[in-house]
Design a protein around this motif. Structure first.
Motif, PDB file in Angstrom:
ATOM      1  N   ASN A  70       1.485  -3.951   3.195  1.00 48.31           N
ATOM      2  CA  ASN A  70       0.967  -3.144   2.097  1.00 48.31           C
ATOM      3  C   ASN A  70       1.677  -1.786   2.125  1.00 48.31           C
ATOM      4  O   ASN A  70       2.564  -1.552   2.958  1.00 48.31           O
ATOM      5  N   ASN A  71       1.287  -0.892   1.257  1.00 44.92           N
ATOM      6  CA  ASN A  71       1.996   0.373   1.111  1.00 44.92           C
ATOM      7  C   ASN A  71       1.847   1.304   2.310  1.00 44.92           C
ATOM      8  O   ASN A  71       2.604   2.266   2.430  1.00 44.92           O
ATOM      9  N   ARG A 114       0.310  -5.480   7.806  1.00 50.60           N
ATOM     10  CA  ARG A 114       0.252  -6.869   7.342  1.00 50.60           C
ATOM     11  C   ARG A 114      -1.186  -7.129   6.902  1.00 50.60           C
ATOM     12  O   ARG A 114      -2.115  -6.865   7.648  1.00 50.60           O
ATOM     13  N   PHE A 115      -1.368  -7.629   5.715  1.00 50.58           N
ATOM     14  CA  PHE A 115      -2.715  -7.771   5.164  1.00 50.58           C
ATOM     15  C   PHE A 115      -2.937  -9.079   4.425  1.00 50.58           C
ATOM     16  O   PHE A 115      -4.067  -9.491   4.203  1.00 50.58           O
ATOM     17  N   LEU A 116      -1.880  -9.727   4.009  1.00 53.82           N
ATOM     18  CA  LEU A 116      -1.986 -10.855   3.089  1.00 53.82           C
ATOM     19  C   LEU A 116      -2.264 -12.142   3.859  1.00 53.82           C
ATOM     20  O   LEU A 116      -1.455 -12.566   4.683  1.00 53.82           O
ATOM     21  N   TYR A 163       4.813  -2.010  -7.859  1.00 56.12           N
ATOM     22  CA  TYR A 163       3.731  -2.339  -6.934  1.00 56.12           C
ATOM     23  C   TYR A 163       2.629  -3.118  -7.637  1.00 56.12           C
ATOM     24  O   TYR A 163       2.297  -2.855  -8.785  1.00 56.12           O
ATOM     25  N   SER A 170      -6.741  -7.153  -4.756  1.00 57.81           N
ATOM     26  CA  SER A 170      -7.864  -7.198  -3.814  1.00 57.81           C
ATOM     27  C   SER A 170      -8.203  -8.658  -3.572  1.00 57.81           C
ATOM     28  O   SER A 170      -7.812  -9.538  -4.333  1.00 57.81           O
ATOM     29  N   THR A 217      -8.885  -2.378  -1.934  1.00 56.85           N
ATOM     30  CA  THR A 217      -7.664  -2.885  -2.552  1.00 56.85           C
ATOM     31  C   THR A 217      -6.475  -2.679  -1.617  1.00 56.85           C
ATOM     32  O   THR A 217      -6.566  -1.965  -0.618  1.00 56.85           O
ATOM     33  N   ASN A 218      -5.369  -3.316  -1.976  1.00 55.45           N
ATOM     34  CA  ASN A 218      -4.094  -3.101  -1.305  1.00 55.45           C
ATOM     35  C   ASN A 218      -3.036  -2.888  -2.368  1.00 55.45           C
ATOM     36  O   ASN A 218      -3.064  -3.529  -3.423  1.00 55.45           O
ATOM     37  N   LEU A 219      -2.122  -1.995  -2.088  1.00 56.89           N
ATOM     38  CA  LEU A 219      -0.984  -1.753  -2.946  1.00 56.89           C
ATOM     39  C   LEU A 219       0.224  -2.361  -2.244  1.00 56.89           C
ATOM     40  O   LEU A 219       0.531  -2.021  -1.109  1.00 56.89           O
ATOM     41  N   MET A 220       0.880  -3.279  -2.939  1.00 57.20           N
ATOM     42  CA  MET A 220       1.958  -4.053  -2.324  1.00 57.20           C
ATOM     43  C   MET A 220       3.191  -3.978  -3.208  1.00 57.20           C
ATOM     44  O   MET A 220       3.129  -4.265  -4.403  1.00 57.20           O
TER      45      MET A 220
END
Length: 173
Positions: free
Chosen positions: A87-88, A92-94, A134, A138, A155-158
């Motif tokens: 993510n921004n 690692r989040f996905l 980006y 979420s 949320t995540n900004l990717m």
């Protein structure tokens, strides 16, 4: 307002030039398994490459399925978190729910030609917006489907990057 629910696919290509330890392990394991399985199909022929086997030998498309179990242990090591996708803020989040191994190229007699891809498919995500390059996303979980407390959700900004694709899109009310 309709929610856009997406599934992302990350295609991780692994070959002789891969430098990360996990990638090297997947490379070695898939090449050894390819050699063993391909010999069953090439016996009595002059075919040694994956492409030749696919074009000329009946049922050679089964090779990929026969090689896939050689990577399942390495996939489990990831703990359902996609490698390489951050993510921004650099985390690692996905999460992924399934994967698919793909043999791109290989040859029984030439390890340098071996190339595979592991396609990781994310859990469903809510795609809120696109900001420049980006995605604001979420998790599509029960908590995020109810009216949020305080009118906020995590949320995540990717950043969009090569080999990441929106593999499916659904609209929900």
């Amino acid at each position: 307002m309709q929610k856009r629910v997406i599934i992302l696919c990350y295609r991780k290509i692994i070959d002789i030039r891969s430098v990360k330890q996990w990638d090297k392990l997947v490379f070695e394991s898939t090449y050894l398994e390819f050699k063993m399985q391909a010999q069953n199909f090439s016996r009595g022929t002059a075919y040694t490459s994956y492409a030749e086997l696919m074009r000329n030998v009946p049922n050679a498309q089964r090779i990929t399925g026969m090689v896939t179990p050689s990577v399942t242990g390495y996939i489990q090591q990831l703990g359902s978190i996609m490698p390489d996708i951050l993510n921004n803020v650099g985390r690692r989040f996905l999460t992924f729910s399934k994967f698919q191994l793909e043999i791109i190229n290989s040859d029984i007699n030439d390890k340098d030609k071996h190339q595979v891809a592991v396609n990781f498919y994310s859990e469903p995500l809510i795609w809120h917006d696109t900001i420049d390059s980006y995605l604001l996303i979420s998790d599509h979980t029960p908590e995020n489907q109810l009216p949020p407390e305080n009118n906020s959700i995590s949320t995540n900004l990717m950043q969009l990057q090569p080999y990441v694709n929106i593999s499916s899109l659904q609209y929900h009310n």
